[in-house]
Design a protein around this motif. Structure first.
Motif, short mmCIF file in Angstrom:
data_model
loop_
_atom_site.label_atom_id
_atom_site.label_comp_id
_atom_site.label_asym_id
_atom_site.label_seq_id
_atom_site.Cartn_x
_atom_site.Cartn_y
_atom_site.Cartn_z
N ARG A 322 0.83 -1.22 0.00
CA ARG A 322 0.00 0.00 0.00
C ARG A 322 0.86 1.26 0.00
O ARG A 322 0.69 2.17 -0.82
CB ARG A 322 -0.92 0.02 1.24
CG ARG A 322 -1.80 1.27 1.34
CD ARG A 322 -2.20 1.62 2.76
NE ARG A 322 -1.08 2.04 3.59
CZ ARG A 322 -0.47 3.22 3.52
NH1 ARG A 322 -0.82 4.11 2.62
NH2 ARG A 322 0.54 3.51 4.34
N ALA A 323 1.84 1.29 0.92
CA ALA A 323 2.66 2.50 1.10
C ALA A 323 3.58 2.78 -0.09
O ALA A 323 3.80 3.92 -0.47
CB ALA A 323 3.47 2.39 2.39
N LEU A 324 4.10 1.69 -0.67
CA LEU A 324 5.08 1.87 -1.75
C LEU A 324 4.44 1.98 -3.13
O LEU A 324 4.86 2.81 -3.96
CB LEU A 324 6.07 0.69 -1.75
CG LEU A 324 7.27 0.81 -2.68
CD1 LEU A 324 8.24 1.88 -2.19
CD2 LEU A 324 7.98 -0.52 -2.82
N LEU A 325 3.39 1.20 -3.37
CA LEU A 325 2.88 1.09 -4.74
C LEU A 325 1.43 1.51 -4.96
O LEU A 325 1.03 1.80 -6.08
CB LEU A 325 3.04 -0.36 -5.22
CG LEU A 325 4.47 -0.89 -5.28
CD1 LEU A 325 4.46 -2.39 -5.49
CD2 LEU A 325 5.26 -0.21 -6.38
N VAL A 326 0.63 1.53 -3.91
CA VAL A 326 -0.79 1.86 -4.09
C VAL A 326 -1.04 3.33 -3.76
O VAL A 326 -1.27 4.15 -4.65
CB VAL A 326 -1.70 0.93 -3.24
CG1 VAL A 326 -3.17 1.28 -3.46
CG2 VAL A 326 -1.45 -0.53 -3.61
N ASP A 327 -0.93 3.70 -2.49
CA ASP A 327 -1.09 5.12 -2.11
C ASP A 327 0.20 5.92 -2.35
O ASP A 327 0.18 7.14 -2.46
CB ASP A 327 -1.49 5.24 -0.63
CG ASP A 327 -2.84 4.59 -0.36
OD1 ASP A 327 -3.62 4.46 -1.32
OD2 ASP A 327 -3.09 4.19 0.79
N LYS A 328 1.30 5.21 -2.39
CA LYS A 328 2.63 5.81 -2.65
C LYS A 328 2.98 6.94 -1.68
O LYS A 328 3.64 7.90 -2.05
CB LYS A 328 2.71 6.32 -4.10
CG LYS A 328 2.56 5.20 -5.12
CD LYS A 328 2.67 5.69 -6.55
CE LYS A 328 2.47 4.57 -7.53
NZ LYS A 328 2.44 4.98 -8.91
N ASP A 329 2.52 6.81 -0.43
CA ASP A 329 2.87 7.83 0.57
C ASP A 329 4.24 7.53 1.21
O ASP A 329 4.79 8.37 1.93
CB ASP A 329 1.80 7.94 1.65
CG ASP A 329 1.51 6.62 2.38
OD1 ASP A 329 2.41 5.75 2.41
OD2 ASP A 329 0.41 6.46 2.91
N LEU A 330 4.78 6.34 0.94
CA LEU A 330 6.08 5.91 1.47
C LEU A 330 6.15 6.00 3.00
O LEU A 330 7.19 6.24 3.58
CB LEU A 330 7.22 6.74 0.84
CG LEU A 330 7.29 6.75 -0.69
CD1 LEU A 330 8.46 7.58 -1.16
CD2 LEU A 330 7.36 5.33 -1.25
N MET A 331 4.97 5.82 3.64
CA MET A 331 4.89 5.90 5.10
C MET A 331 4.21 4.65 5.65
O MET A 331 3.10 4.73 6.20
CB MET A 331 4.09 7.15 5.51
CG MET A 331 4.71 8.46 5.09
SD MET A 331 6.06 8.95 6.15
CE MET A 331 5.18 9.48 7.61
N PRO A 332 4.84 3.50 5.52
CA PRO A 332 4.19 2.28 6.02
C PRO A 332 4.04 2.30 7.54
O PRO A 332 4.95 2.74 8.24
CB PRO A 332 5.14 1.16 5.58
CG PRO A 332 6.47 1.83 5.42
CD PRO A 332 6.17 3.23 4.96
#
Length: 357
Positions: A322-332
């Motif tokens: 999710r954090a890296l590829l879906v929402d791309k917020d880079l905040m897992p």
């Protein structure tokens, strides 16, 4: 659009992963097509040798299409979060089946490991009989950054590396270039990418009078002899990697890395990945590699199938994607959030055996 293209010329079977936009990432339909081709060609008199490549110039294969797995996990959670999503089970089972097939294939399998080769791409390449890298090859197993672990036979090939390189690469996702791959036995031949035409030309004009493995080796040895392999960064860090040979826990591994005085870019990047990655992944990777040292190849893929299914039931894999590829917020938002919060019981739950489908 066909996901996998095939062509046979002079008894050489060409397989092209044809999803250039996704850097030839593996989807379940692509894996199923690959399996069918490998099965058909295994006993076909028309094919004596296989040449596997990716469409375009950027990648052989950037890994599995983990967004699709994320969607399957999210859908399944809404129905019954205790069950492994069928699409995830099928994906991992069939992917490992293809990887195992390549490791044990009776005919020469040449892999053109040009450009990006990550995760599932390494799974396709590492078991091949003739693995080629170029000046543009970039290999890595960065699964710690998405809450997963180095699968596709990582338990096998990382443990076959010299010194503590396998453990280090598994925990830090450090990138390798062509020279590193030759040093670590991830590849057999280094050539400039411009020589691809010469290789194909030689294959298409050979008379196949001898053993196909011998002929392919001779062609690739002759062409690769023209090129000098540059210095390997991995090899240059041999004494640094040696420090990890005797570590007995993942905490000890982190401590050695943190306390290393002379951190150049290669080491600093590894530390960043380890610290930003999933704390659970760090622990399961360490245990995966320790426990899997003496497993047969078949046992490796069985244990990895179980572990991958467990990753679909635990929170960090979906969160990492999710954090890296879906929402791309880079905040897992990892769970547990820190290394100190990870308990032995929690890690044990990843290795609990499940009976699937």
């Amino acid at each position: 659009m066909k996901l996998v293209l095939t062509e046979i010329k002079n008894r050489v079977g060409y397989i092209t992963l044809n999803s250039e936009k996704t850097l030839n990432s593996l989807s379940l339909p692509m894996i199923e097509e690959l399996q069918q081709i490998l099965t058909d060609w295994k006993t076909s008199d028309e094919v004596l040798c296989i040449f596997l490549q990716g469409a375009g110039e950027k990648a052989l294969c950037a890994g599995g299409d983990v967004r699709k797995l994320y969607e399957a996990i999210v859908s399944q959670k809404a129905i019954d979060p205790t069950q492994v999503p069928k699409d995830c089970y099928d994906f991992f089972f069939k992917e490992y089946e293809v990887d195992f097939d390549i490791h044990t294939y009776p005919k020469p399998v040449i892999v053109w490991g040009h450009g990006i080769v990550m995760g599932g791409g390494i799974g396709l390449m590492v078991g091949a009989s003739h693995r080629i890298v170029t000046e543009k090859s970039k290999l890595a197993m960065p699964e710690i950054t998405i809450g997963l672990y180095p699968d596709v036979g990582g338990t096998w090939f990382l443990n076959k590396m010299p010194s503590a390189y396998g453990m280090y690469l598994g925990l830090t996702g450090t990138r390798l270039d062509g020279a590193d791959c030759i040093f670590l036995n991830m590849a057999d031949y280094y050539v400039e990418s411009s020589s691809k035409e010469s290789i194909i030309n030689a294959l298409e004009h050979t008379e196949w009078k001898d053993n196909p493995h011998t002929i392919v080796s001779l062609i690739l040895n002759t062409i690769s002899a023209e090129f000098k392999v540059s210095e390997s960064q991995a090899q240059a860090h041999q004494s640094f990697i040696g420090q990890f040979e005797k570590v007995n826990s993942v905490e000890e591994f982190k401590s050695v890395l943190l306390n290393h005085v002379d951190k150049d870019e290669w080491i600093s990047n590894g530390l960043k990945s380890l610290e930003a990655g999933s704390p659970s992944s760090a622990h399961i990777i360490f245990r995966q590699l320790q426990q899997g040292k003496n497993l047969s190849l078949e046992e490796v893929f069985q244990s990895e199938l179980n572990l991958s299914c467990q990753c679909c039931l635990h929170p960090d894999f979906a969160e990492g994607v999710r954090a890296l590829l879906v929402d791309k917020d880079l905040m897992p938002k990892w769970h547990p959030a820190t290394w100190d919060d990870v308990t032995e019981e929690w890690i044990n739950s990843y290795f609990k055996l499940r009976i699937e489908n």
